[in-house]
Scaffold this active site. Structure first.
Site, PDB file in Angstrom:
ATOM      1  N   HIS A 159     -32.987  -8.206  54.919  1.00 36.70           N
ATOM      2  CA  HIS A 159     -33.970  -8.700  54.110  1.00 36.70           C
ATOM      3  C   HIS A 159     -33.681  -8.268  52.693  1.00 36.70           C
ATOM      4  O   HIS A 159     -33.854  -7.237  52.258  1.00 36.70           O
ATOM      5  CB  HIS A 159     -35.375  -8.328  54.594  1.00 36.70           C
ATOM      6  CG  HIS A 159     -35.834  -9.284  55.823  1.00 36.70           C
ATOM      7  ND1 HIS A 159     -36.555  -8.795  56.847  1.00 36.70           N
ATOM      8  CD2 HIS A 159     -35.265 -10.417  56.413  1.00 36.70           C
ATOM      9  CE1 HIS A 159     -36.655  -9.883  57.894  1.00 36.70           C
ATOM     10  NE2 HIS A 159     -36.011 -10.634  57.416  1.00 36.70           N
ATOM     11  N   GLU A 216     -35.940  -5.967  50.499  1.00 38.06           N
ATOM     12  CA  GLU A 216     -36.705  -4.590  51.025  1.00 38.06           C
ATOM     13  C   GLU A 216     -35.437  -3.660  50.541  1.00 38.06           C
ATOM     14  O   GLU A 216     -34.749  -3.227  51.203  1.00 38.06           O
ATOM     15  CB  GLU A 216     -36.641  -4.445  52.484  1.00 38.06           C
ATOM     16  CG  GLU A 216     -37.600  -5.705  52.957  1.00 38.06           C
ATOM     17  CD  GLU A 216     -37.652  -6.059  54.553  1.00 38.06           C
ATOM     18  OE1 GLU A 216     -36.995  -5.520  55.190  1.00 38.06           O
ATOM     19  OE2 GLU A 216     -38.305  -7.222  54.728  1.00 38.06           O
ATOM     20  N   ARG A 232     -36.059 -13.298  50.285  1.00 42.62           N
ATOM     21  CA  ARG A 232     -35.965 -12.592  51.770  1.00 42.62           C
ATOM     22  C   ARG A 232     -34.910 -12.924  52.553  1.00 42.62           C
ATOM     23  O   ARG A 232     -34.023 -12.060  53.148  1.00 42.62           O
ATOM     24  CB  ARG A 232     -37.352 -12.633  52.357  1.00 42.62           C
ATOM     25  CG  ARG A 232     -37.064 -12.449  54.056  1.00 42.62           C
ATOM     26  CD  ARG A 232     -38.332 -12.802  54.577  1.00 42.62           C
ATOM     27  NE  ARG A 232     -38.603 -12.790  55.988  1.00 42.62           N
ATOM     28  CZ  ARG A 232     -39.033 -12.045  56.817  1.00 42.62           C
ATOM     29  NH1 ARG A 232     -39.446 -10.789  56.310  1.00 42.62           N
ATOM     30  NH2 ARG A 232     -39.030 -12.066  58.009  1.00 42.62           N
ATOM     31  N   HIS A 266     -35.572  -1.713  57.688  1.00 40.73           N
ATOM     32  CA  HIS A 266     -36.582  -2.780  56.864  1.00 40.73           C
ATOM     33  C   HIS A 266     -37.622  -1.981  56.166  1.00 40.73           C
ATOM     34  O   HIS A 266     -37.875  -0.677  56.235  1.00 40.73           O
ATOM     35  CB  HIS A 266     -37.235  -3.632  57.848  1.00 40.73           C
ATOM     36  CG  HIS A 266     -36.151  -4.730  58.656  1.00 40.73           C
ATOM     37  ND1 HIS A 266     -36.402  -5.956  58.277  1.00 40.73           N
ATOM     38  CD2 HIS A 266     -35.411  -4.539  59.378  1.00 40.73           C
ATOM     39  CE1 HIS A 266     -35.557  -6.554  59.099  1.00 40.73           C
ATOM     40  NE2 HIS A 266     -34.938  -5.944  59.996  1.00 40.73           N
ATOM     41  N   GLU A 279     -39.492   0.151  60.060  1.00 44.00           N
ATOM     42  CA  GLU A 279     -40.164  -0.365  58.695  1.00 44.00           C
ATOM     43  C   GLU A 279     -40.588   0.959  57.965  1.00 44.00           C
ATOM     44  O   GLU A 279     -41.135   1.610  58.462  1.00 44.00           O
ATOM     45  CB  GLU A 279     -41.646  -1.131  58.962  1.00 44.00           C
ATOM     46  CG  GLU A 279     -41.205  -2.263  59.918  1.00 44.00           C
ATOM     47  CD  GLU A 279     -40.743  -3.578  59.239  1.00 44.00           C
ATOM     48  OE1 GLU A 279     -40.546  -3.155  57.881  1.00 44.00           O
ATOM     49  OE2 GLU A 279     -40.533  -4.606  59.802  1.00 44.00           O
TER      50      GLU A 279
HETATM   51 ZN    ZN Z   1     -37.600  -7.156  56.860  1.00 48.52          ZN
END
Ligand code: ZN
Ligand code: NAG
Length: 467
Positions: A203, A206, A262, A338, A425
């Site tokens: 992404h 990020e 993104r 991410h 994340e």
């Molecule tokens: Zn992501």
């Protein structure tokens, strides 16, 4: 020139979205006056309404749910980026749902512009293109070209234990480079050693993801050279494949045009004439493609793409890894880096009704080992759970594909068959969200370095290399 995007009926409120087309000035200008709001639903009616609200806005590229509303959102934050033109409407809607609005970011454009001007000022005062690996500043965000140069420099510096690979070429023609780490004492044979796959930056916005992958990889390579026992065991007994930045077109676009982009940047040849570009590469993997938690609208941030593997960046991962599988390499760990939210997310994500996979408990145990190590560094708390328990439904995601058993018959069937497959994340919990300031790169790097060492320790014990 004035444009009107369309009409949406949102809880009985008719809204026209109009604006003027301005010259693109910088990656933050589009977001002047945008705010990021947080609401925390406390009952299922609120959740249902928020899901409907998100659904109504899907495909309009106006209201961006930074953290989505899902059936599992009870007492969990939903973060919504709101354009100034819709502030009043949305405040009315959320208030009518008895949701309290907390403002996470009062002006997204100002935040981006501030961060970018700091970066640009610094870069203007630096010598260009001469930094040796020893001068590489891990505490800063880097452009795509610099990240590729870093890959090249790492492979030169550690030539006896790394080997470069060109994963594939992006839609706009940028090379996506990665490297394999295989220690000096590796008994590379047939079959090759069990393997780990780390991919960063799928992404585009990020930014902390590639920065963190570079941070801990550099540390671990240095540890290996220093004779650190764990690092030596990690690299001597397993192959580690590292791709720090998987979405070069999107990432480059975040530096030049739109800090919050993104997706990929492919042309959707959209029959509605929207002109919206890019698909969500993390909805473009073949397993479960176009299912729940994806969008058929090219303007959506979760657009699944024209077909499974339509995005060359995703197809490149699948082709490359299937080729290794076909040569008998077994992958034990697949990890997609991410931000944000501080989670270790395991399968499934394709369906809220899917029972936990057979290796769920094992994945929770590894996630806990990593989280404990992370928390010990700066106290940062990570949660482990499946995607559908903790975050969202997302069919066609990388982590489901990483887990699903390999099927040699077709790249559209099966997956990688890694027992441990995660979306990680990184920081934070929403204070800055995707706009994590540079001064957090170091603490994030330090805590995730500890997390990756814990993962290494865990898997080496399972394999019997550490008693
Ligand atoms: Zn992501
Ligand atoms: C997708 O979501 C819909 C609506 O919640 C549900 O009825 C359907 O069963 C879901 N599909 C899967 C595969 O989970």
């Amino acid at each position: 020139m004035v444009w009107c995007k369309g009409i949406v009926l949102v809880f009985g409120i008719l809204a026209f979205f109009c604006g003027s087309i301005l010259a693109v000035l910088g990656p933050g200008d589009k977001y002047n006056g945008y705010q990021v709001w947080r609401v925390v639903p406390t009952n299922v009616d609120q959740i249902r309404s928020l899901i409907k609200l998100e659904h109504n806005f899907d495909g309009f590229d106006l209201v961006d749910f930074w953290r989505e509303a899902t059936p599992s959102s009870l007492h969990r934050p939903v973060d919504i980026m709101v354009p100034p033109s819709l502030r009043n409407n949305l405040r009315d809607i959320l208030t009518s749902l008895s949701l309290d609005i907390e403002i996470n970011i009062p002006d997204v454009g100002a935040l981006v512009t501030g961060q970018m001007s700091e970066i640009q000022t610094r870069r203007a005062n630096e010598p260009v293109g001469t930094a040796a690996l020893s001068d590489f500043d891990y505490t800063r965000y880097h452009t795509y070209d610099e990240i590729q140069q870093w890959v090249s420099d790492i492979v030169t510096e550690y030539s006896d234990i790394t080997s470069h690979f060109l994963l594939t070429t992006s839609y706009e023609g940028r090379p996506i480079n990665g490297f394999r780490i295989r220690g000096r004492n590796s008994v590379a044979s047939d079959p090759p050693p069990p393997a780990v796959w780390f991919e960063g930056g799928i992404h585009a916005r990020e930014w902390i993801s590639p920065a963190t992958v570079m941070w801990f990889t550099a540390q671990l390579l240095q540890d290996y050279e220093d004779g650190d026992e764990l690092a030596m065991s990690m690299f001597d007994n397993m192959d580690w494949y590292i791709v720090p930045s998987l979405n070069p077109d999107g990432y480059t676009y975040t530096w030049t045009n739109d800090r919050l982009w993104r997706k990929t940047r492919s042309d959707n040849l959209d029959s509605t004439g929207s002109g919206c570009r890019g698909a969500d590469p993390n909805r473009n993997f073949p397993f479960g493609w176009a299912g729940n938690g994806t969008s058929p609208f090219p303007c959506s941030n979760i657009y699944h793409g024209k077909s499974a593997l339509s995005e060359p960046e995703v197809d490149g991962v699948v082709e490359y890894l299937r080729n290794l599988k076909a040569n008998n390499q077994n992958f034990l760990i697949f990890l997609d880096w991410h931000s944000y939210g501080q989670y270790f997310l395991s399968p499934w994500s394709y369906s809220a009704y899917a029972p936990n996979p057979p290796d769920y408990d094992a994945m929770m145990a590894m996630g806990k080992a990593a989280s404990d190590a992370i928390a010990a560094v700066h106290g940062t708390v990570f949660q482990s759970g499946s995607s559908i328990e903790l975050l969202n439904e997302a069919a066609g995601s990388s982590k489901d594909w990483g887990y699903v058993p390999y099927d040699e018959t077709s790249k559209f069937r099966g997956g990688l068959g890694a027992k441990y497959s995660y979306t990680v994340e990184l920081r934070d919990k929403g204070t800055y969200g995707f706009l994590l300031p540079e001064d957090q790169i170091q603490p994030v790097g330090e805590e995730m370095y500890a997390g990756v060492r814990a993962i290494g320790d865990y898997i080496l014990r399972e394999l019997g290399f550490i008693p």
